[in-house]
Motif scaffolding. Structure first.
Motif, PDB file in Angstrom:
ATOM      1  N   ALA A 397      -3.427  -4.241  -5.278  1.00  0.00           N
ATOM      2  CA  ALA A 397      -3.577  -3.363  -4.099  1.00  0.00           C
ATOM      3  C   ALA A 397      -2.346  -3.663  -3.232  1.00  0.00           C
ATOM      4  CB  ALA A 397      -4.748  -3.906  -3.662  1.00  0.00           C
ATOM      5  N   GLN A 400       0.729  -1.824  -4.694  1.00  0.00           N
ATOM      6  CA  GLN A 400       0.399  -0.288  -4.287  1.00  0.00           C
ATOM      7  C   GLN A 400       0.793   0.089  -2.622  1.00  0.00           C
ATOM      8  OE1 GLN A 400       0.030   1.830  -6.424  1.00  0.00           O
ATOM      9  NE2 GLN A 400      -1.265   1.416  -8.153  1.00  0.00           N
ATOM     10  N   SER A 401       0.478  -0.859  -1.901  1.00  0.00           N
ATOM     11  CA  SER A 401       0.767  -0.763  -0.629  1.00  0.00           C
ATOM     12  C   SER A 401       2.264  -0.679  -0.295  1.00  0.00           C
ATOM     13  CB  SER A 401       0.186  -1.721   0.461  1.00  0.00           C
ATOM     14  OG  SER A 401      -1.288  -1.855   0.399  1.00  0.00           O
ATOM     15  N   GLY A 404       3.379   2.715  -1.301  1.00  0.00           N
ATOM     16  CA  GLY A 404       3.060   3.461  -0.466  1.00  0.00           C
ATOM     17  C   GLY A 404       4.134   3.717   0.788  1.00  0.00           C
ATOM     18  N   GLU A 405       4.203   2.486   1.466  1.00  0.00           N
ATOM     19  CA  GLU A 405       5.015   2.335   2.493  1.00  0.00           C
ATOM     20  C   GLU A 405       6.290   3.151   2.131  1.00  0.00           C
ATOM     21  OE1 GLU A 405       5.439  -1.297   4.150  1.00  0.00           O
ATOM     22  OE2 GLU A 405       3.282  -1.617   3.722  1.00  0.00           O
TER      23      GLU A 405
ATOM     24  N   GLU B 149      -3.601   5.508  -9.378  1.00  0.00           N
ATOM     25  CA  GLU B 149      -2.482   5.997  -8.946  1.00  0.00           C
ATOM     26  C   GLU B 149      -2.452   7.575  -8.797  1.00  0.00           C
ATOM     27  OE1 GLU B 149       1.896   4.679  -9.198  1.00  0.00           O
ATOM     28  OE2 GLU B 149       1.579   5.946 -11.081  1.00  0.00           O
ATOM     29  N   GLN B 292      -5.511   1.394  -0.449  1.00  0.00           N
ATOM     30  CA  GLN B 292      -4.472   2.255   0.200  1.00  0.00           C
ATOM     31  C   GLN B 292      -4.966   3.281   1.165  1.00  0.00           C
ATOM     32  OE1 GLN B 292      -2.019   3.403  -3.531  1.00  0.00           O
ATOM     33  NE2 GLN B 292      -3.604   2.375  -4.416  1.00  0.00           N
TER      34      GLN B 292
END
Lengths: 498, 498
Positions: A397, A400-401, A404-405, B149, B292
């Motif tokens: 996670a 993934q963050s 994402g950013e 995802e 997320q």
């Protein structure tokens, strides 16, 4: 037969004559199509997309190989008995649309279209059975101003996709002038158009081969025939010396300016009404183009342009790239034709019985891409995504963050989603993707609120130019605060691109 | 037979079940594809374009209609005996590519692709035999982080093309949980997977129809069967009340949060190893998405999602638009599904014998466009080109210069190329093209160095709102110096757009 026989595994193969396009091949073509559409659109053309499938009867038999009707087309029969086929060009579907929607479309109807076409031909090296065409046509205008406009637009388009002025030439001729020459040479009788059709076919094909055979070869084909290097004999048109002289004179009629070429053509077709009309049309085209500043360095009148297709009825044009490339055997040769078209006033008539004047051009997008690649103007390996590696499977996670950013900041990024056990594989993956940056965060870094950033482009440069010892010191990898991740990655990418 | 029999004219018709796309239909779809590709690209997916044609054996038999092998596909036999076919989806060609190029592609291989697919099905209203799909898949990753995802990317994509948050929901389920429920209900025996296959088929189809039939309808199909409104009887799975109760309990397992739904599912599959594994996967997906920020208002765990295709092996997902539109009869209904996908770990194995994990999503672009149109978010008539009219045939070069200047300034423009004799037809043409401006210059204006500019949008407004007398005074037409042409046209267009 044994019932438990294992089924044979299917072969994982592209069908013969077809191919797959990966990554940059797809995006580069898309960019070219976008650039072409942009020019077509600015000229007032509207998009049209017909389906890949047409009825066989709507397509008609306009393929070059007239001896084998329907050969060259992928076709199949429906359960209800109808024959369907994949389109082999964009002109036949346009003629069908122009007839079907004649009461709804504006007149003239200017449309552009782009997409694959299919040819059921023997595949060869670099010859595929599916390829892209990008066409623009004006239906319902008999004015040669339409033909001139198509030529100007073709010139603009080639420059828009990255072929500089001087590296291409648009050549214009007129089938009517050709017919006039045939009349003067005594192989066209206006009162009996079918007479001498066989001879004219040989003459047209001979002219079309001028580039390859040279004057002597063409001359032989106009006369008794020609034996090629392999010893094969091609029958000639059996023209007399005087007749052949008329045709050869036509081929040599090109002068420095369109006006001069037209003046010479006028002499050559003297006495032929259709020939005179053709010359007048070329004069008008040359004058219109000259007035708009399209000089002979971009568009020229060239009597040697024939274009193979039987359906052209007036002006014909062809764009050639004039620079040399190396062929498969390393020999320099001219790149050649990348686009062609002309006026075809009878295609819609097939459906409606009423003649509808039309003119248009088709750009061979795949050939044009090959040309840009041969010149090194496209084809650089595109930058891959930033790869956030996985040091600790349980903190997916967090990784993934990070991506994402990065994505929110407009940066292409992904988490490594293969098996993370072998960290070396993750870096190999990033290399294979041509990634500019790998991001690394183990539990130690996470606890300290930092990430490792690996500048892969710089790393590759150092690996190329420096000794192994220097490389091992890895100055291309450094630690930054987790909060600075996006800014630091951005800095590296900007530097790599700049 | 008389030799001079006239050949029958071909019909100008789109083949049954196919259609043509004009103007805005083409550009709106292109804009949507560009927006989707942009998101896919940012997530690290690379483009792939396979040919429309595959060998029939490579495509395999994965169409919903398992009873008629090869039905549903457009196929034909080559002269050499091979069968070729048009692709019916983008997944089968990807599996072929992943097998064929397994030594060259990165692992995992993430690719996106967009283009038409073909189904040889009976056409119906709004059901076409060629339509667009836009897929993204990750091949070679067994991690459910890949599935999570894909769901996040699907959510981002829907918002990127203009579906606001709240107007859609991505629903996620897991085939393994379904199998666990089947096991608990006694219609799946892990030691003999083929047993009860018939019953499970009925159960899956029944669950898939929950939306349409409601709980009572599904319940009937789980038991003895169901008679529909027309009196037709559909055989049921003949489950006992207890067995059916397990399945119905599963359908009602959805709770407010993913964690709660998973907890309830865990109770329902107690004793089934595969079921427990499926629940754990859903928990991981829910946790990753929650971390997320993708809450249940965007992506939710929903046990009623089945997805028809037989090849899914793990997580399955589906995007639904939740707003209502009016159907053909004016009745409000939910718009429904626009995208779907899931994990399929066995497709590449068909070719290589080795299992390759894969997951992906397919967006039905044409349905998504229809949704945006139904909501009025796209579909406004696009602005046409400026039309320079032809008052004086001999001054075509002057008119061409005007459009040349306009185009150089980035303004879409064209000369009227139809027969210029009837000036009214020229203005009608401009109206039909939705032109913002017509430019007029007769010999008188040319002599004075001016042009007439007709503001067609303003003219249309005045014609709508004012009396005939006022309209006749034509305040929307005015004279400007020839040198000011571009600036004045620009001013009108900016006002029309602003």
């Amino acid at each position: 037969m044994a019932k438990d026989k294992k089924p044979r595994r299917p072969k994982a193969e592209t069908p013969k004559g077809f191919r797959d396009y990966f990554g940059a091949d797809v995006t580069e073509r898309k960019q070219m199509l976008d650039a072409i559409a942009d020019v077509y659109h600015r000229y007032g053309f509207d998009p049209l997309e017909t389906s890949a499938v047409e009825t066989l009867e709507a397509l008609g038999k306009y393929l070059p190989d007239v001896d084998r009707p329907n050969a060259g087309v992928f076709a199949w029969q429906e359960e209800d008995g109808d024959w369907l086929a994949l389109r082999y060009d964009m002109t036949a579907p346009l003629a069908r649309v122009a007839a079907q929607f004649r009461n709804d479309l504006p007149t003239p109807y200017r449309r552009y279209t782009m997409g694959p076409v299919w040819r059921n031909e023997k595949p060869g090296p670099g010859r595929f059975r599916q390829f892209y065409q990008c066409d623009a046509d004006t239906v319902g205008s008999g004015s040669v101003a339409s033909d001139a406009e198509i030529c100007a637009m073709l010139s603009d388009t080639l420059e828009a996709v990255g072929i500089p002025r001087g590296d291409y030439i648009v050549r214009v001729n007129n089938r009517k002038v050709l017919n006039g020459v045939m009349e003067v040479a005594g192989v066209l009788d206006p009162s009996d158009p079918d007479r001498f059709a066989h001879e004219r076919g040989i003459v047209l094909r001979a002219i079309d081969k001028l580039d390859r055979l040279g004057e002597a070869g063409v001359r032989a084909l106009l006369g008794a025939g020609r034996k090629d290097e392999s010893g094969d004999f091609t029958d000639g048109a059996n023209l007399s010396d005087a007749q052949a002289g008329v045709v050869m004179g036509f081929l040599a009629a090109k002068r420095d300016s369109g006006a001069e070429t037209c003046a010479r053509l006028e002499e050559l077709v003297e006495g032929s009404a259709i020939g005179a009309e053709g010359v007048r049309e070329l004069e008008t085209i040359a004058a219109l183009l000259a007035a708009q500043g399209y000089g002979p360095e971009r568009i020229e009148i060239d009597p040697s342009v024939v274009r193979g297709l039987g359906y052209y009825t007036g002006p014909v044009f062809e764009a050639e790239l004039t620079f040399e490339i190396l062929d498969e055997k390393g020999r320099p040769r001219q790149f050649g034709s990348v686009a062609g078209g002309g006026r075809y006033d009878d295609l819609v008539k097939r459906f409606t019985g009423q003649a509808v004047p039309a003119t248009g051009v088709s750009i061979g997008v795949d050939r044009l891409l090959a040309a840009l690649r041969a010149k090194g103007r496209i084809g650089a390996a595109p930058q891959g995504p930033v790869v956030v590696t996985v040091m600790d499977r349980d903190r997916m996670a967090d990784y993934q963050s990070m991506v994402g950013e990065l994505r929110s900041a407009g940066i292409r990024a992904e988490v490594y989603l293969g098996n993370p056990k072998n960290f070396g594989n993750q870096l190999k993956y990033a290399d294979k993707r041509n990634s500019p940056v790998a991001v690394i965060q183990g539990s130690d870094e996470a606890a300290r609120g930092v990430v490792q950033i690996k500048d892969l482009f710089l790393g590759a440069k150092i690996a190329q130019s420096a000794s192994h010892e220097e490389w091992k010191s890895q100055p291309a990898q450094f630690e930054v605060a987790r909060a600075d991740l996006v800014a630091e990655v951005r800095r590296i990418i900007d530097r790599a691109e700049g």
